[in-house]
Design a protein around this motif. Structure first.
Motif: not given
Length: 303
Positions: A214-219, A228-229, A245-247, A268-272
């Motif tokens: 699982h490759v998770n892209l953080v932005l 850049e994402a 996932r897009i974090v 596919r979005l997850s928010m922190l």
């Protein structure tokens, strides 16, 4: 037998890859899974986040959770040493040409850093017996993309080298028959090494494309981070590695990821959240994990 789940966290420098990977690792460990968090970023921010020193050996930091730090320079030295030894064995009959004088140029070869990370990655996977999940905190964009691209690029190069070696062996066989009879070229050490490298890079490429990877892209919710994402996703798509996932990290209480949702599917979005003062120490990580179980579940497990 199913493959061990692997979670990569990639993205622009400063978006919070290290914190996001640490939160995911703590979440996995809290759900009872034996988890290894591996720092592949030369900056090694995990030691600052946890307030502990880490090394090339896994260090337990909590129940079901250990952290390991990759020393890129160590793996570069190890690769150079193994390469020198291999060349000496393969070309021992040419020792009169003093090949040792030419070995030093290897330390300036392009691609050494990402190749060292691949060697370290393989070592982590091979030593992962007993783990239920591995989380990789990756280097910033440029190095991470070269890391993921190297197996595909190397396979193209190795395939051409194998063809060239075959042509060289065919020529040598013709000459040998004229001079001293037929030779057995199936024992050719160079061709054997090329075959081994092709098999190794094929395994790596398949591992990166596996459904258990699982490759998770953080932005962050800003224009530069989003631009850049998009470039990262396009580059990985070019080598058939999908983003899981897009974090969206460091989200303020009044912010909405409208621009991001126009580009990436909302499912596919997850928010922190943005945590004032940052997240430091295991206790701080556990508090954020407890308050963001849903988001971290979606990152770690696709919930």
């Amino acid at each position: 037998m199913s493959e061990l789940p692997i979670h990569f966290f990639i993205g622009k420098g400063g978006v919070g890859k290290s914190t996001t990977s640490a939160l995911t690792a703590v979440h996995l460990a809290a759900t009872g899974r034996r988890t290894l968090l591996v720092s592949m970023d030369p900056a090694h921010n995990q030691c600052d986040i946890f307030g502990m020193r880490f090394s090339g050996k896994s260090r337990p930091v909590a129940p079901n959770l250990a952290v390991r730090e990759i020393d890129t320079e160590y793996w570069i030295r190890r690769y150079l040493k193994e390469t020198r030894n291999h060349l000496k064995r393969t070309y021992a009959y040419q020792s009169a040409f003093n090949l040792q004088d030419h070995f030093n140029v290897l330390q300036y070869a392009p691609g050494l850093e990402e190749y060292a990370l691949l060697l370290a990655f393989e070592d982590v996977i091979q030593a992962a017996g007993g783990q239920d999940a591995i989380v990789f905190d990756m280097a910033p964009t440029a190095l991470s993309l070269r890391f993921f691209s190297l197996p595909s690029i190397s396979l193209v190069w190795l395939d051409e080298l194998l063809k060239l070696r075959g042509a060289i062996c065919d020529k040598k066989e013709i000459i040998s028959k004229i001079k001293m009879g037929a030779c057995e070229f199936e024992t050719d050490r160079v061709r054997k090494k090329l075959d081994e490298l092709i098999a190794s890079h094929t395994r790596l490429k398949s591992r990166f494309m596996s459904t258990s990877t699982h490759v998770n892209l953080v932005l962050n919710n800003d224009r530069l981070s989003l631009s850049e994402a998009r470039r990262i996703e396009r580059r990985l798509a070019g080598i058939d590695i999908p983003i899981s996932r897009i974090v969206v990290n460091k989200m303020g209480p009044e912010e909405t990821p409208d621009d991001i949702a126009e580009i990436f599917p909302t499912e596919r979005l997850s928010m922190l959240p943005l945590v004032p003062g940052g997240i430091l120490g295991l206790e701080g990580l556990e508090q954020v994990v407890a308050g963001n179980a849903g988001a971290l579940c979606s990152i770690a497990e696709g919930c």
